[in-house]
Design a protein around this motif. Structure first.
Motif, mmCIF file in Angstrom:
data_model
loop_
_atom_site.group_PDB
_atom_site.id
_atom_site.type_symbol
_atom_site.label_atom_id
_atom_site.label_comp_id
_atom_site.label_asym_id
_atom_site.label_seq_id
_atom_site.Cartn_x
_atom_site.Cartn_y
_atom_site.Cartn_z
ATOM 1 N N UNK A 1 0.839 -1.200 0.000
ATOM 2 C CA UNK A 1 0.000 0.000 0.000
ATOM 3 C C UNK A 1 0.877 1.254 0.000
ATOM 4 N N UNK A 2 1.577 1.440 -1.125
ATOM 5 C CA UNK A 2 2.377 2.649 -1.370
ATOM 6 C C UNK A 2 3.503 2.828 -0.361
ATOM 7 N N UNK A 3 4.292 1.759 -0.146
ATOM 8 C CA UNK A 3 5.502 1.929 0.662
ATOM 9 C C UNK A 3 6.380 3.008 0.046
ATOM 10 N N UNK A 4 7.120 3.704 0.894
ATOM 11 C CA UNK A 4 7.960 4.795 0.400
ATOM 12 C C UNK A 4 9.018 4.286 -0.582
ATOM 13 N N UNK A 5 9.485 3.052 -0.362
ATOM 14 C CA UNK A 5 10.392 2.386 -1.297
ATOM 15 C C UNK A 5 9.734 1.075 -1.701
ATOM 16 N N UNK A 6 9.561 0.836 -3.007
ATOM 17 C CA UNK A 6 8.926 -0.391 -3.476
ATOM 18 C C UNK A 6 9.676 -1.599 -2.918
ATOM 19 N N UNK A 7 8.932 -2.589 -2.438
ATOM 20 C CA UNK A 7 9.555 -3.687 -1.707
ATOM 21 C C UNK A 7 9.464 -5.036 -2.403
ATOM 22 N N UNK A 8 8.778 -5.119 -3.524
ATOM 23 C CA UNK A 8 8.499 -6.412 -4.141
ATOM 24 C C UNK A 8 9.786 -7.172 -4.492
ATOM 25 N N UNK A 9 10.738 -6.503 -5.137
ATOM 26 C CA UNK A 9 11.953 -7.196 -5.572
ATOM 27 C C UNK A 9 12.709 -7.787 -4.389
ATOM 28 N N UNK A 10 12.852 -6.999 -3.332
ATOM 29 C CA UNK A 10 13.558 -7.515 -2.153
ATOM 30 C C UNK A 10 12.824 -8.705 -1.551
ATOM 31 N N UNK A 11 11.512 -8.595 -1.433
ATOM 32 C CA UNK A 11 10.729 -9.662 -0.815
ATOM 33 C C UNK A 11 10.842 -10.952 -1.627
ATOM 34 N N UNK A 12 10.682 -10.859 -2.928
ATOM 35 C CA UNK A 12 10.731 -12.059 -3.765
ATOM 36 C C UNK A 12 12.110 -12.711 -3.759
ATOM 37 N N UNK A 13 13.140 -11.934 -3.503
ATOM 38 C CA UNK A 13 14.489 -12.490 -3.416
ATOM 39 C C UNK A 13 14.745 -13.195 -2.091
ATOM 40 N N UNK A 14 14.034 -12.789 -1.039
ATOM 41 C CA UNK A 14 14.355 -13.275 0.296
ATOM 42 C C UNK A 14 13.338 -14.244 0.882
ATOM 43 N N UNK A 15 12.255 -14.511 0.181
ATOM 44 C CA UNK A 15 11.316 -15.496 0.706
ATOM 45 C C UNK A 15 11.729 -16.890 0.262
ATOM 46 N N UNK A 16 11.191 -17.880 0.926
ATOM 47 C CA UNK A 16 11.524 -19.269 0.636
ATOM 48 C C UNK A 16 11.168 -19.598 -0.813
ATOM 49 N N UNK A 17 12.050 -20.308 -1.540
ATOM 50 C CA UNK A 17 11.798 -20.593 -2.966
ATOM 51 C C UNK A 17 10.470 -21.302 -3.227
ATOM 52 N N UNK A 18 10.019 -22.118 -2.302
ATOM 53 C CA UNK A 18 8.764 -22.849 -2.519
ATOM 54 C C UNK A 18 7.544 -21.940 -2.531
ATOM 55 N N UNK A 19 7.692 -20.696 -2.048
ATOM 56 C CA UNK A 19 6.563 -19.770 -1.977
ATOM 57 C C UNK A 19 6.447 -18.871 -3.200
#
Length: 310
Positions: free
Chosen positions: A45-63
């Motif tokens: 919901x409009x984080x000051x810095x987009x977080x998707x790339x970081x999150x997808x890199x750091x979550x478990x691969x099965x997710x």
């Protein structure tokens, strides 16, 4: 192999803003769910810095294959974000999870699903909030230590019937934050659906300080209760409850200012100004609930025991 939409039993819905580390911890805990098919829907919901790339890199691969990530260009607030999550979901049940929460065990979710599958009068299941050791924290949906009916659930962790949530229109988006769950639960109760609280089915809630403000919680809580009165309460009840809430708020606001040693422009006059500014919209969408609904609400607050139907 891609799982078909019809095979998905659970839509895990997470709204987030400016908490990437909390979100990563939250999502990684979902690997505990290893016996059901689920999807994950995240809205930034409009984080000051987009977080998707970081999150997808750091979550478990099965997710990674299970997750859908969306981002708002402007902050829309918790109710609007959760409404959109429900609209995007494909499963019959919504597992709504705060980004600063995480699974304690898969058994909590399986227990909640069992309640929804066996008790058609239950519209939502409230989970308890715990620390990392599984010890109950203050501020539970109900004060009981046994499984019971409860007046409301709390947004950190709950399971809802998606179809019912959407049919009732979800949360009031004008609320922005605070009191959206109790207001929804009253409308749900008016339709004959209850909340069940499972104190033995816990969610770890870290209660991140990011984005939390006690003064905003106090002021928005009172404003939204007054808004809910206009939306839902029989006229005589509304005319009594709004002044009573303003008096209580004035006392709490003054006490908070003294305790914190601060000045504040958000006294009762601010609440009244908000009511005047929004009244035409509130009144246009007003649909008074039945008196019997408020009787049932207060009866449910006594936490009558719930027993699983087998």
């Amino acid at each position: 192999m891609m799982k078909s939409v019809s095979a998905i039993q659970l839509s895990i819905c997470v709204g987030t803003r400016n908490r990437p580390a909390d979100l990563i911890r939250c999502l990684n805990s979902l690997v505990l769910l290893d016996t059901i098919e689920f999807e994950i829907i995240v809205i930034d919901d409009a984080s000051e810095i987009a977080i998707a790339d970081r999150v997808l890199q750091e979550i478990h691969p099965s997710l990674v294959s299970k997750i859908q990530f969306f981002r708002h260009a402007q902050n829309r607030g918790i109710p609007a974000t959760r409404n959109e999550l429900a609209q995007r979901a494909n499963a019959p049940y919504l597992f709504c999870l705060d980004d600063d929460a995480q699974l304690l065990s898969a058994s909590s979710i399986y227990a909640a699903i069992q309640v929804l599958e066996t008790s058609p009068e239950v519209g939502a299941v409230a989970l308890s909030q715990t620390n990392e050791r599984g010890e109950l924290l203050p501020g539970q949906p109900a004060p009981a230590s046994y499984r019971c009916y409860a007046p409301t659930f709390i947004g950190y962790g709950s399971l809802l019937r998606r179809e019912l949530f959407v049919e009732l229109g979800g949360y009031r988006e004008v609320f922005a934050a605070y009191y959206e769950e109790p207001e929804f639960c009253k409308r749900m109760l008016d339709r004959g659906f209850y909340v069940v609280y499972l104190p033995d089915a816990g969610i770890i809630h870290h209660q991140s300080p990011i984005g939390r403000n006690n003064l905003i919680a106090l002021r928005n809580g009172c404003r939204n209760k007054c808004f809910a009165a206009v939306y839902n309460e029989p006229l005589f009840m509304m005319l009594l409850s709004i002044p009573a809430r303003l008096l209580v708020y004035s006392y709490k606001h003054q006490r908070y200012r003294k305790q914190q040693g601060i000045e504040s422009e958000f006294g009762a006059g601010w609440i009244l100004a908000e009511l005047r500014r929004n009244f035409s919209v509130l009144w246009r969408d007003r649909k008074a609930l039945k008196w019997t609904t408020y009787y049932k609400w207060h009866k449910v607050k006594r936490t009558p025991a719930y027993e699983l139907v087998t």
